[in-house]
Design an enzyme around this catalytic site. Structure first.
Site, PDB file in Angstrom:
ATOM      1  N   ASP A 110       3.907   1.806  -3.392  1.00 45.26           N
ATOM      2  CA  ASP A 110       4.695   0.639  -2.995  1.00 45.26           C
ATOM      3  C   ASP A 110       6.000   0.681  -3.796  1.00 45.26           C
ATOM      4  O   ASP A 110       6.965   1.315  -3.396  1.00 45.26           O
ATOM      5  CB  ASP A 110       3.850  -0.610  -3.257  1.00 45.26           C
ATOM      6  CG  ASP A 110       4.491  -1.905  -2.796  1.00 45.26           C
ATOM      7  OD1 ASP A 110       5.540  -1.856  -2.158  1.00 45.26           O
ATOM      8  OD2 ASP A 110       3.939  -2.974  -3.081  1.00 45.26           O
ATOM      9  N   VAL A 160      -0.622  -4.168   3.950  1.00 48.09           N
ATOM     10  CA  VAL A 160      -1.621  -3.542   4.811  1.00 48.09           C
ATOM     11  C   VAL A 160      -2.994  -3.574   4.151  1.00 48.09           C
ATOM     12  O   VAL A 160      -3.108  -3.652   2.926  1.00 48.09           O
ATOM     13  CB  VAL A 160      -1.238  -2.083   5.159  1.00 48.09           C
ATOM     14  CG1 VAL A 160       0.001  -2.052   6.041  1.00 48.09           C
ATOM     15  CG2 VAL A 160      -1.016  -1.239   3.907  1.00 48.09           C
TER      16      VAL A 160
HETATM   17  P1  IMP Z   1       3.114   0.062  -6.994  1.00 48.87           P
HETATM   18  O1  IMP Z   1       3.069   0.220  -8.484  1.00 48.87           O
HETATM   19  O2  IMP Z   1       3.997  -1.065  -6.568  1.00 48.87           O
HETATM   20  O3  IMP Z   1       3.452   1.352  -6.258  1.00 48.87           O
HETATM   21  O4  IMP Z   1       1.684  -0.452  -6.590  1.00 48.87           O
HETATM   22  C1  IMP Z   1       0.749   0.285  -5.969  1.00 48.87           C
HETATM   23  C2  IMP Z   1      -0.552  -0.500  -5.891  1.00 48.87           C
HETATM   24  O5  IMP Z   1      -0.363  -1.838  -5.385  1.00 48.87           O
HETATM   25  C3  IMP Z   1      -1.462   0.190  -4.908  1.00 48.87           C
HETATM   26  O6  IMP Z   1      -2.254   1.184  -5.539  1.00 48.87           O
HETATM   27  C4  IMP Z   1      -2.275  -0.956  -4.346  1.00 48.87           C
HETATM   28  O7  IMP Z   1      -3.398  -1.201  -5.166  1.00 48.87           O
HETATM   29  C5  IMP Z   1      -1.343  -2.152  -4.411  1.00 48.87           C
HETATM   30  N1  IMP Z   1      -0.680  -2.367  -3.097  1.00 48.87           N
HETATM   31  C6  IMP Z   1       0.610  -2.118  -2.792  1.00 48.87           C
HETATM   32  N2  IMP Z   1       0.870  -2.400  -1.496  1.00 48.87           N
HETATM   33  C7  IMP Z   1      -0.293  -2.821  -0.968  1.00 48.87           C
HETATM   34  C8  IMP Z   1      -0.684  -3.262   0.370  1.00 48.87           C
HETATM   35  O8  IMP Z   1       0.109  -3.292   1.325  1.00 48.87           O
HETATM   36  N3  IMP Z   1      -1.980  -3.619   0.537  1.00 48.87           N
HETATM   37  C9  IMP Z   1      -2.891  -3.594  -0.485  1.00 48.87           C
HETATM   38  N4  IMP Z   1      -2.579  -3.201  -1.739  1.00 48.87           N
HETATM   39  C10 IMP Z   1      -1.293  -2.812  -1.985  1.00 48.87           C
END
Ligand code: IMP
Length: 188
Positions: A110, A160
């Protein structure tokens, strides 16, 4: 669990079960081609709990090269839907990573902050190489330039569920990736 079980809670399917498996087979073939077979120890696949359980199980079964599996659980400080980049290890690896070729397996990239922190952490432990495979990536949300070596699907900036991803711990056992109807979040 399938679409029928979701009833009106399902908005739409973004990645079908078949699309995911077809793509994971392609990624596994790339990984097989990229693995350095002269390394002293086999590839170490590191799944990030809990969301990566499905992609770890499916991707590793399509990989032919010998590998070991281990798991990490991390939690990002911040609110429940956006990560802050400050990461806490809830469960560390049982395996020594020094000198190992590591493949981090993640559900979705994300902001990229979690993976950015994780790859630096593994590199600081002396990993020989660190590569990343993610089932999904949201390119519009990236806040750091984290290099994801193997991406299943790029998806829009939407929340999602399914294929390991949850909303309030539910829907992880959906075989596809989809969005939820607004009423599930308490909005109309
Ligand atoms: P980042 O550090 O923002 O890349 O976060 C990644 C983590 O956030 C992922 O491993 C997921 O656990 C959670 N996450 C991010 N987007 C989503 C989504 O659309 N649905 C569910 N969990 C999400």
């Amino acid at each position: 669990m399938d679409a029928k079980d979701m009833g009106a809670d399902l908005d739409r399917i973004l990645v079908t079960e078949e699309q995911m498996h077809t793509r994971l087979r392609e990624i596994a073939a790339q990984i097989d081609a990229d693995v350095d077979n002269t390394a002293d120890s086999p590839l170490l696949a590191v799944g990030v709990l809990r969301g990566a359980v499905m992609v770890m199980a499916d991707l590793t079964r399509y990989i032919h090269t010998p590998l070991e599996m281990d798991w990490m659980a991390v939690s990002s400080y911040g609110n429940s839907t956006k990560s802050s980049g400050v990461v806490r290890i809830l469960k560390d690896l049982d395996t020594e990573v020094a000198g190992r070729d590591v493949l981090v397996v993640e559900d979705v990239v994300d902001t990229g902050l979690t993976l950015d922190w994780l790859t630096k952490n593994l590199a600081s432990r002396g990993a020989r190489s660190v590569r990343i495979a993610a089932a999904l990536r949201k390119p519009e949300c990236l806040k750091v330039n984290v290099q994801v070596d193997y991406v299943g699907f790029d998806i829009p900036d939407e929340f999602v569920v399914g294929y390991g991803l949850d909303y309030q711990q539910r829907y992880r056992n959906l075989p596809f990736v989809g969005t939820l109807a607004p009423h599930v979040y308490g909005a109309e």
